[in-house]
Scaffold this active site. Structure first.
Site, PDB file in Angstrom:
ATOM      1  N   GLU A  53       0.872  -1.166   0.000  1.00 55.33           N
ATOM      2  CA  GLU A  53       0.000   0.000   0.000  1.00 55.33           C
ATOM      3  C   GLU A  53       0.914   1.221   0.000  1.00 55.33           C
ATOM      4  OE1 GLU A  53      -3.341   1.889   2.936  1.00 55.33           O
ATOM      5  OE2 GLU A  53      -2.786  -0.174   3.326  1.00 55.33           O
ATOM      6  N   ASP A  64      -6.092   9.218   9.464  1.00 55.63           N
ATOM      7  CA  ASP A  64      -4.754   8.825   9.911  1.00 55.63           C
ATOM      8  C   ASP A  64      -4.345   9.453  11.239  1.00 55.63           C
ATOM      9  OD1 ASP A  64      -3.545   7.016   7.924  1.00 55.63           O
ATOM     10  OD2 ASP A  64      -4.127   8.624   6.556  1.00 55.63           O
TER      11      ASP A  64
END
Lengths: 266, 407
Positions: A53, A64
């Site tokens: 990824e 995040d």
């Protein structure tokens, strides 16, 4: 050579059938610069992750935690364009990097670039699919339309809050695999994973017609031991990104060694 | 023409661009709000709080002096949201959302704030209704608005400084979203403007529409007709949508939204999202944004901290696209000048945000046809801005405006 969603899904299933637990490492491209990213990818290949990824930084990454936020800030200092990201991918491809690459970014970046052009450039540079944390099932239609007929995967996420019928619907719409978010929260290494993670994973696996990868919080060999019997693949992100933060120069080796340790601990 | 549609779209704008973890919550909130919308007891409770606690209805004041100052050919009315408890329109929305949170059985409320007005209004509603309150605020804003931080603390709220990104409002929203993803079970996120994922833009609009509903009734009583123009400042756009929405179906009423041109539209220091931005996705919505070529969100600037946001409510984007409202921008200097003019002519010190709407009125005054009735939403009072205006004028005495020559 297999391409697109088959490539992602096949890579997971192939490793799984050998009795290994496929790992999906995450790093942010251009953190702290393009050369480091390329070196990390090429080193990583030795540990044979099932896919990678590779994030493209966004100024406002709401899904995040602090570790990846900081990585994105470092990457943004280079003011990278999405074209430069695709260039990076085609460069590592020409250097023999064959592992499937999933482009992780927030929807605005793709929307801005133009969804059709994203698909074209992804295909020609060697990107194999997408993970877009702020694009839930309800909003995928315009991008799906552009992806139709291509071999690219659009990996959808489900979470501890996702009800059963919705998990089923998401698993029907996802391609490559289903990304199960282990906890209610943002990305970041955790000491402990939720108590009920195993039961949840058993349920998600039962409901899903696609392979199930689990991510968020996975940072230790114990986590790998705990989860590998129940998941088809494990995503490791912040724990790797932290190694780049500590020392970018030595990070390609450190990341490789860390992945090796995780792999050896199943 | 009931918008948004079920998926939360106003035309092509709006939607729900959030992490999956939040989607089930947004459904829960939409369903609950749909039920509450038909529940008269909820609206009665809200309205009685607004009347007895917050001071509604606010006056619609005929600003005779200002009308004369502008040439005497037009009639200017000011909707006095500055007289609402806590000094701005924000409380209409926070009382509504915190009541909703309470009915949903949530025990903890989070909010973002830029200048601190929405934080103070949320802390106030939580103090009144007995809920725990946590407010996210960029560290730059914490420094710039120290008094509002103290205010929120007095009201029993906890203020968490946000270090990430530009350390201003947009980052406070990011952090509030991260908190919400983490504490989904017991937490209600009170969003302060007509922004965010569906159903927020609709909900906040509904709560703020009381401004326009009152204005309409008050003006009909006084003038026997609807206004020709309604003018409001636009940051996220909640005071503007609040006064626009009840007039939207009357095509003859012109709606004008005034954004902050900051240092000037040709510079990169402004907050003119609709005037200069382009469509994109941020904070759960598809809307006009200030962004660069790659899609990275730009920092916004305005002398008015409440306008300092690189996004805007999706329904405003829709109004822009359909031409239902006209959006324009005035710069820091004009706002500063209007701030002084209104203070001296009417004895009303406006918030710097609201001063943008006044500034547009002053600049365009000559061009309004004779006999026009113009309503300006005076969304907040300027006490909070007095220290910064004092500092500006001391630094740049040439920006001082003298209205009366004999003074």
């Amino acid at each position: 050579m297999l391409k697109g969603k088959n490539k992602v899904k096949k890579a997971i299933l192939a490793q799984k059938s050998k009795g290994e637990v496929p790992l999906i490492p995450y790093i942010t491209a251009f953190d702290p610069d393009k050369e480091t990213t390329k070196r990390i990818l090429l080193e990583m290949a030795e540990v044979e992750p099932c896919c990678v990824e590779l994030g493209f930084p966004f100024s406002d990454p709401v899904a995040d935690g602090p570790t990846i936020q900081k990585a994105m800030v470092r990457a943004l200092k280079n003011a990278p364009t999405l074209d430069e990201y695709f260039e990076l991918v085609s460069e590592v491809r020409s250097q023999g990097f064959q592992i499937p690459i999933l482009l992780m970014t927030y929807y605005n970046i793709l929307y801005r670039y133009g969804l059709r052009k994203v698909v074209e450039e992804a295909l020609s540079s060697g990107v194999d699919g997408f993970i877009i944390p702020d694009l839930p099932l309800e909003e995928i239609a315009p991008f799906k339309k552009e992806l139709k007929g291509s071999s690219l995967a659009l990996v959808l996420l489900c979470a501890p809050t996702t009800p059963e019928d919705r998990i089923k619907r998401i698993s029907k719409a996802t391609s490559g695999f289903l990304y199960y978010v282990s906890l209610t929260g943002i990305t970041g290494a955790r000491d402990r994973l939720p108590e009920d993670i195993r039961q949840r994973l058993i349920l998600v696996k039962k409901l899903s017609s696609q392979p199930v990868a689990v991510g968020f919080g996975i940072s230790k060999p114990e986590h790998v031991q705990l989860l590998s019997p129940y998941a088809d693949a494990l995503v490791v992100g912040s724990a790797l990104v932290r190694l780049i933060e500590e020392d970018a120069k030595s990070s390609p080796r450190a990341i490789k060694n860390f992945l090796r340790t995780l792999k050896g601990s199943q | 023409m009931s918008l948004p549609n079920k998926k939360g779209y106003f035309g092509k704008f709006g939607g729900r661009f959030v992490p999956e973890t939040l989607m089930p919550l947004l459904y829960e909130l939409s369903d609950f709000y749909a039920k509450v919308k038909r529940d008269r007891s909820f609206w009665q409770e809200w309205k009685s709080l607004l009347q007895e606690y917050a001071g509604r209805p606010t006056p619609l004041y005929y600003a005779k002096n200002l009308s004369e100052y502008l040439g005497g050919h037009i009639k200017v009315y000011l909707k006095r949201e500055d007289l609402l408890h806590t000094g701005a329109h924000k409380l209409n929305n926070t009382l509504g959302q915190v009541l909703l949170a309470k009915r949903m059985g949530k025990t903890r409320v989070i909010a973002e704030t830029g200048a601190g007005q929405h934080g103070v209004a949320t802390a106030t509603a939580c103090a009144l209704l007995g809920l725990e309150c946590v407010v996210y605020m960029g560290t730059k804003d914490v420094e710039r608005q120290a008094l509002n931080v103290f205010r929120m603390n007095l009201l029993g709220a906890k203020v968490i400084p946000v270090e990430s990104g530009t350390q201003t409002l947009k980052d406070a929203i990011n952090e509030a979203l991260r908190d919400w993803v983490t504490n989904v079970k017991n937490t209600f996120y009170v969003i302060g403007s007509v922004v965010g994922p569906h159903p927020y833009p609709m909900m906040v609009r509904d709560f703020q529409s009381i401004i326009g509903q009152e204005t309409k009734a008050q003006l009909l009583k006084r003038e026997g007709r609807l206004p020709d123009y309604v003018i409001a400042c636009v940051g996220g756009g909640s005071n503007a949508m609040g006064i626009f929405y009840p007039f939207a179906k009357y095509r003859e009423v012109r709606l004008i939204g005034v954004e902050a041109a900051g240092h000037g539209l040709e510079t990169d220091k402004h907050s003119a999202t609709l005037t200069r931005g382009e469509p994109g996705v941020l904070h759960g919505m598809l809307t006009y944004l200030l962004q660069d070529k790659v899609g990275q969100i730009k920092g916004a600037h305005s002398i008015a901290p409440g306008l300092d946001y690189p996004g805007v409510g999706p329904e405003h984007s829709y109004f822009k696209e359909t031409g239902r409202a006209f959006y324009t921008a005035v710069d820091d200097r004009s706002a500063l000048s209007a701030f002084q003019v209104l203070s001296e002519v009417e004895g009303i010190i406006p918030a710097l945000e609201s001063a943008h709407a006044i500034a547009y009125l002053i600049e365009q005054a000559k061009d309004f046809p004779k006999g026009s009735i113009i309503v300006v939403n005076l969304s907040g009072r300027g006490d909070k801005d007095v220290p910064s205006v004092k500092a500006y004028l001391e630094e740049k005495p040439e920006l001082k405006v003298k209205v009366r020559t004999n003074a």
